[in-house]
Design a protein around this motif. Structure first.
Motif, PDB file in Angstrom:
ATOM      1  N   ASP A 293     -16.674 -27.505  -6.047  1.00  0.00           N
ATOM      2  CA  ASP A 293     -16.178 -26.974  -5.272  1.00  0.00           C
ATOM      3  C   ASP A 293     -17.526 -26.583  -4.362  1.00  0.00           C
ATOM      4  O   ASP A 293     -17.488 -25.433  -3.807  1.00  0.00           O
ATOM      5  N   VAL A 294     -18.207 -26.411  -4.988  1.00  0.00           N
ATOM      6  CA  VAL A 294     -19.963 -26.522  -3.495  1.00  0.00           C
ATOM      7  C   VAL A 294     -21.422 -27.176  -3.610  1.00  0.00           C
ATOM      8  O   VAL A 294     -21.751 -26.836  -2.852  1.00  0.00           O
ATOM      9  N   THR A 295     -21.185 -27.847  -3.958  1.00  0.00           N
ATOM     10  CA  THR A 295     -22.072 -28.828  -3.903  1.00  0.00           C
ATOM     11  C   THR A 295     -20.979 -30.894  -3.623  1.00  0.00           C
ATOM     12  O   THR A 295     -19.934 -30.986  -3.916  1.00  0.00           O
ATOM     13  N   ASP A 296     -22.686 -31.540  -3.311  1.00  0.00           N
ATOM     14  CA  ASP A 296     -21.633 -33.021  -2.657  1.00  0.00           C
ATOM     15  C   ASP A 296     -21.508 -34.230  -3.790  1.00  0.00           C
ATOM     16  O   ASP A 296     -21.930 -35.098  -3.455  1.00  0.00           O
ATOM     17  N   VAL A 297     -21.916 -33.262  -4.416  1.00  0.00           N
ATOM     18  CA  VAL A 297     -22.055 -34.295  -6.579  1.00  0.00           C
ATOM     19  C   VAL A 297     -20.613 -35.592  -6.521  1.00  0.00           C
ATOM     20  O   VAL A 297     -20.839 -36.090  -7.476  1.00  0.00           O
TER      21      VAL A 297
ATOM     22  N   GLN B 141     -26.430 -31.305  -2.855  1.00  0.00           N
ATOM     23  CA  GLN B 141     -26.430 -30.223  -1.258  1.00  0.00           C
ATOM     24  C   GLN B 141     -25.475 -29.591  -1.748  1.00  0.00           C
ATOM     25  O   GLN B 141     -24.365 -29.761  -1.812  1.00  0.00           O
ATOM     26  N   VAL B 142     -25.959 -28.140  -1.500  1.00  0.00           N
ATOM     27  CA  VAL B 142     -25.236 -26.754  -1.665  1.00  0.00           C
ATOM     28  C   VAL B 142     -23.964 -26.889  -0.150  1.00  0.00           C
ATOM     29  O   VAL B 142     -24.529 -26.613   0.895  1.00  0.00           O
ATOM     30  N   THR B 143     -23.087 -26.246  -0.007  1.00  0.00           N
ATOM     31  CA  THR B 143     -22.392 -26.084   0.604  1.00  0.00           C
ATOM     32  C   THR B 143     -21.310 -24.759   0.853  1.00  0.00           C
ATOM     33  O   THR B 143     -21.027 -24.294  -0.621  1.00  0.00           O
ATOM     34  N   GLU B 144     -20.679 -24.354   1.588  1.00  0.00           N
ATOM     35  CA  GLU B 144     -19.426 -23.413   1.513  1.00  0.00           C
ATOM     36  C   GLU B 144     -18.589 -23.869   1.015  1.00  0.00           C
ATOM     37  O   GLU B 144     -17.976 -24.640   0.778  1.00  0.00           O
ATOM     38  N   ARG B 145     -18.319 -23.045  -0.382  1.00  0.00           N
ATOM     39  CA  ARG B 145     -16.383 -23.048  -1.458  1.00  0.00           C
ATOM     40  C   ARG B 145     -15.767 -24.145  -0.448  1.00  0.00           C
ATOM     41  O   ARG B 145     -15.322 -23.443   0.545  1.00  0.00           O
TER      42      ARG B 145
ATOM     43  N   GLY C 282     -20.513 -28.209   5.161  1.00  0.00           N
ATOM     44  CA  GLY C 282     -21.152 -29.016   4.443  1.00  0.00           C
ATOM     45  C   GLY C 282     -22.271 -28.840   5.940  1.00  0.00           C
ATOM     46  O   GLY C 282     -23.025 -30.095   6.622  1.00  0.00           O
ATOM     47  N   LYS C 283     -22.895 -27.586   6.405  1.00  0.00           N
ATOM     48  CA  LYS C 283     -24.016 -27.537   7.016  1.00  0.00           C
ATOM     49  C   LYS C 283     -25.156 -27.353   6.691  1.00  0.00           C
ATOM     50  O   LYS C 283     -24.778 -26.046   5.988  1.00  0.00           O
TER      51      LYS C 283
END
Length: 324
Positions: free
Chosen positions: A81-85, A113-117, A134-135
């Motif tokens: 819920d916070v990465t592109d795993v 990559q970590v992203t907004e929740r 995603g930015k």
């Protein structure tokens, strides 16, 4: 004469210990919740650096172990819920279709990559007005890396901002054969966070684990028992036997509104009678459910009911409110 002298020394020691304990708790404290998470993706080093510049009293670290026993700063035991795993490692989910931090080595986690929740099923961003999903180029990091950043910034900026780590899901880690608590305590000790005089508050939702930290593991840190439901605070005397404070969900403090004036439960006053500090969560300027405005939320909880501190995604706004 000797016995009188020893008695006086003992009194002085008790007084000094009380002063040490209160030295960084004598004012209402602001805890940067997952960093400056209202502005940058939560628990990223960028979010922590921004929070540091906003001058909160503490910056929070949620802690989960990697497969190779590195404490990772992330809000939950899940990654999806916070990465592109799910894109990078599509076959590494468990039977419940979730991706767990504990199933990946530190090196593997650093590739994500970590992203907004966001909601893992729909991909929809939770807080739509925040940093675009995603930015940017944000990464996961270890507890050691974050402590180096905060202590380094304290030195270069001439500040003394503390840390507020949380032991996440200790029961889950124990079932997985992991000693999260012991590993975290050793790292904190190695970085100089050893007693109540050090600028560190250790928190946990699991009361038995927090009690174990005090009694079995002999930690002298300032301990806060997190609570979410009414059953969690039914026995405050038990909590006071090992903890220095409680961290309730703010709705546990509110009762009802009568003629536009809030009525409160007895939780804060009951805790104060037992010598417990009350640090409530979470103050969000874009999600203040139950209040007409964020200002009303801050006024009601910090001033009217007199909590001792607050976790917030917007540390600058709460710091500014208290300074006024």
């Amino acid at each position: 004469m000797k016995s009188i002298l020893l008695f006086l020394i003992g009194l002085l020691s008790i007084s000094n210990n009380a002063q040490i304990k209160e030295s960084y708790m004598s004012t209402k404290i602001v805890v940067a919740h997952r960093g400056a998470s209202g502005y940058l993706p939560e628990h990223t080093l960028e979010s922590k650096a921004m929070a540091h510049a906003m001058n909160p009293h503490f910056i929070e670290q949620d802690l989960v172990l990697s497969k190779d026993n590195v404490p990772i700063v992330i809000h939950d035991i899940y990654l999806d819920d916070v990465t592109d795993v799910a894109l990078k490692f599509p076959k590494r989910n468990r039977q419940d279709n979730r991706f767990y931090v504990i199933d990946f080595t530190f090196d593997e986690l650093k590739t994500l990559q970590v992203t907004e929740r966001f909601h893992p099923k729909t991909g929809e961003q939770v807080y739509k007005s925040r940093f675009p999903k995603g930015k940017g180029n944000f990464k996961l990091h270890s507890l050691q890396e974050e402590l180096e950043l905060i202590l380094g910034l304290n030195k270069s900026a001439g500040k003394n901002i503390g840390i507020y780590p949380e032991i996440k899901e200790p029961g889950f880690h124990i079932k997985e054969g992991k000693k999260l608590t012991e590993i975290v305590l050793k790292i904190l000790f190695d970085f100089g966070y050893k007693t109540k005089k050090d600028n560190c508050v250790l928190q946990c939702f699991d009361a038995k684990e927090l009690e174990r930290i005090r009694t079995e593991l002999k930690s002298e840190l300032f301990l806060v028992q997190l609570t979410e439901f009414d059953k969690d605070v039914k026995n405050l005397e038990y909590i006071a036997s090992f903890a220095d404070g409680i961290g309730p969900w703010y709705k546990q403090i509110l009762d009802k509104k009568v003629n536009d004036k809030w009525q409160f439960t007895s939780l804060v006053s009951d805790a104060h009678k037992l010598g417990l500090k009350v640090h409530t969560y979470t103050f969000r300027a874009d999600a203040f459910d139950g209040f007409s405005s964020f200002e009303e939320m801050m006024q009601t909880l910090l001033i009217d009911v007199n909590v001792d501190g607050a976790f917030t995604d917007f540390p600058d706004l709460v710091v500014n409110f208290l300074e006024k």
